[in-house]
Design an enzyme around this catalytic site. Structure first.
Site, mmCIF file in Angstrom:
data_model
loop_
_atom_site.group_PDB
_atom_site.id
_atom_site.type_symbol
_atom_site.label_atom_id
_atom_site.label_comp_id
_atom_site.label_asym_id
_atom_site.label_seq_id
_atom_site.Cartn_x
_atom_site.Cartn_y
_atom_site.Cartn_z
ATOM 1 N N HIS A 56 2.048 2.103 -1.743
ATOM 2 C CA HIS A 56 1.820 0.670 -1.512
ATOM 3 C C HIS A 56 0.343 0.311 -1.692
ATOM 4 C CE1 HIS A 56 3.187 -2.949 1.141
ATOM 5 N NE2 HIS A 56 2.195 -3.309 0.352
ATOM 6 N N ARG A 60 -4.380 -5.578 -8.071
ATOM 7 C CA ARG A 60 -4.798 -6.958 -8.406
ATOM 8 C C ARG A 60 -4.907 -7.252 -9.904
ATOM 9 N NH1 ARG A 60 -3.172 -8.504 -3.677
ATOM 10 N NH2 ARG A 60 -4.662 -8.426 -1.971
ATOM 11 N N ASP A 150 6.846 -7.453 -2.511
ATOM 12 C CA ASP A 150 5.858 -7.357 -1.427
ATOM 13 C C ASP A 150 4.835 -8.489 -1.442
ATOM 14 O OD1 ASP A 150 4.636 -5.952 0.851
ATOM 15 O OD2 ASP A 150 2.933 -5.930 -0.500
ATOM 16 N N ASP A 308 -1.212 -0.116 1.973
ATOM 17 C CA ASP A 308 -1.225 -1.568 1.782
ATOM 18 C C ASP A 308 -2.656 -2.043 1.487
ATOM 19 O OD1 ASP A 308 -0.423 -4.174 1.483
ATOM 20 O OD2 ASP A 308 0.102 -4.501 3.584
HETATM 21 ZN ZN LIG Z 1 3.729 -6.454 2.415
#
Ligand SMILES: [Zn+2]
Length: 433
Positions: A56, A60, A150, A308
């Site tokens: 994860h 960008r 996500d 993340d």
């Molecule tokens: Zn997320």
């Protein structure tokens, strides 16, 4: 031939590791006379781990190259000890076609300091209305196996069911960002005592838990694989534990920041009150949630740690709380935070860390050449980590283009000394090669 001398694999006996043609060719007791033809690296004081794998990451690119690029994001990954990352689909354009995932995959091949595996969007444009071309992305050169909207939740139950059914054809997995949208309209932080006191719109735990429960039931109903992103509440842990007890094919991740930080930082912190550095999705929760997440990661209810990593430029973070972007960078601090939260507390040993940050994430993402135990014949994806040092986090030293770390000024244990990608060093002596 490269020789990596004086390391302890998973903290075990002192050995030398020989590497040739991208693979481990020998592991022998450490010999002070040993030398390499091409490169000799002294790993004294370090633990050797299989190269870390992140399920994860937000790179960008394309679209927000002011925040991060494939190049800087993978440099950041390499400095954090990662040899593979999954690049989330919420780029601009969205990675919802074979063309876009192949573009990201090619950027990874050309500029990557680690392997880059694009995640495909579940729905067109992350709009939650029509399924994206899941099959075409799976068949593309990028060979996508992980699909996620996500940043947004696939909240339509019918679409979620169809996606779960569809990915079975190619052994894919749907990674859900569990956030019931109506329950989190305008939500700013964890719903609780502190949000009440600060007058910020609360983000209730049930908004996460309700989606997780529904999706576990859906995955069981259609016999598919479900992965749940960034668990943040004790209740989510209970639901995953229940689903696993049923034998359902459900996996879950937790971020480093949800293992360490709590919602009271929004009210009072070393960087003041209402500092958007702590604004993240899902939000930081309570101490009780952190304890539940740690216990679940230790006992295997939560399968993996995923960063993340969410880079944002200064102007998107250094603004008033309500207007600030959500997210934190995490690749370069992940292993240190996991050491602090899990190893120093006695909850995990280094074998447990390797399982949760390399072996299992590679298995969930179906990556053949990553996440393999350090044995003769395995690909030489190796991270050398010195757990004994303690250093103050200095964002200006990050390879990431962005600096939005909640750990600035904090002293954390450990340091990635070297990273090898198929035998080639990407980091040596803590610096990019
Ligand atoms: Zn997320």
């Amino acid at each position: 031939m490269t020789i990596i001398r004086n390391v302890r694999i998973l903290g075990g006996e002192l050995v030398d590791i020989r590497v040739a043609d991208g693979a481990i060719t020998a592991i022998t007791p450490a010999d002070p006379q040993a030398d390499g033809d091409d490169l000799a690296v002294d790993g004294r004081g370090t633990i050797a781990l299989p190269g870390l794998v992140d399920l994860h990451t937000h790179l960008r690119e394309p679209g927000r190259e002011d925040a991060e690029t494939v190049q800087t994001g993978t440099q950041s990954a390499a400095r954090g000890g990662y040899t593979a990352v999954h690049a989330m689909a919420n780029t601009s354009p969205v990675a919802d076609t074979a063309g876009v995932v192949e573009q990201v995959w090619r950027l990874g091949r050309e500029f990557g300091h680690c392997d880059v595996h694009p995640v495909g969007a579940v729905t067109v444009g992350l709009q939650g209305r029509n399924l994206a071309e899941l099959g075409a992305m799976a068949d593309s050169a990028a060979r996508v196996r992980v699909f996620s909207d996500d940043g947004k939740c696939v909240d339509d139950a019918v679409l979620m069911r169809r996606a779960l059914e569809y990915v079975k054809a190619f052994d894919g997995v749907v990674a859900q960002h569990a956030q019931e949208p109506r329950l989190t309209e305008g939500a700013q932080m964890n719903e609780g005592v502190i949000s009440g006191r600060l007058g910020l719109t609360g983000w209730p735990a049930v908004a996460e838990e309700a989606i997780i429960a529904r999706d576990c039931l859906l995955a069981a109903h259609v016999g598919s694989r479900l992965h749940v992103c960034h668990l943040s509440t004790a209740g989510s842990v209970e639901i995953i534990r229940w689903a696993k007890s049923k034998g359902w094919n459900v996996t879950a991740e937790v971020t480093p920041h949800h293992l360490l930080l709590t919602d009271d930082l929004v009210e009072e912190s070393p960087v003041g009150a209402y500092n958007p550095i702590y604004k993240v999705n899902p939000p930081l929760r309570t101490r009780a949630d952190v304890e539940a997440l740690r216990a679940a990661l230790a006992d295997g209810t939560i399968d993996i740690v995923a960063t993340d990593h969410a880079p944002h430029p200064v102007e998107d973070k250094e603004t008033e709380w309500s207007a600030a972007a959500m997210g934190m960078v995490g690749l370069e601090t992940a292993l240190s935070v996991v050491q602090e939260a899990m190893v120093e507390t006695g909850l995990l040993d280094w074998a447990g860390v390797a399982q949760r940050m390399s072996v299992t994430p590679a298995r969930i993402g179906r990556l053949a050449g990553q996440g393999q135990p350090l044995e003769v014949g395995a690909p030489a994806n190796i991270t050398l980590y010195d757990p004994a040092v303690r250093t103050e986090v200095d964002p200006s030293a990050f390879a990431s283009k962005s600096r939005n770390t909640p750990y600035e000024g904090m002293t954390l244990p450990g340091r990635v000394v070297a990273t090898f990608l198929r035998g080639r060093p990407t980091v040596l002596e803590g610096k990019l090669v």
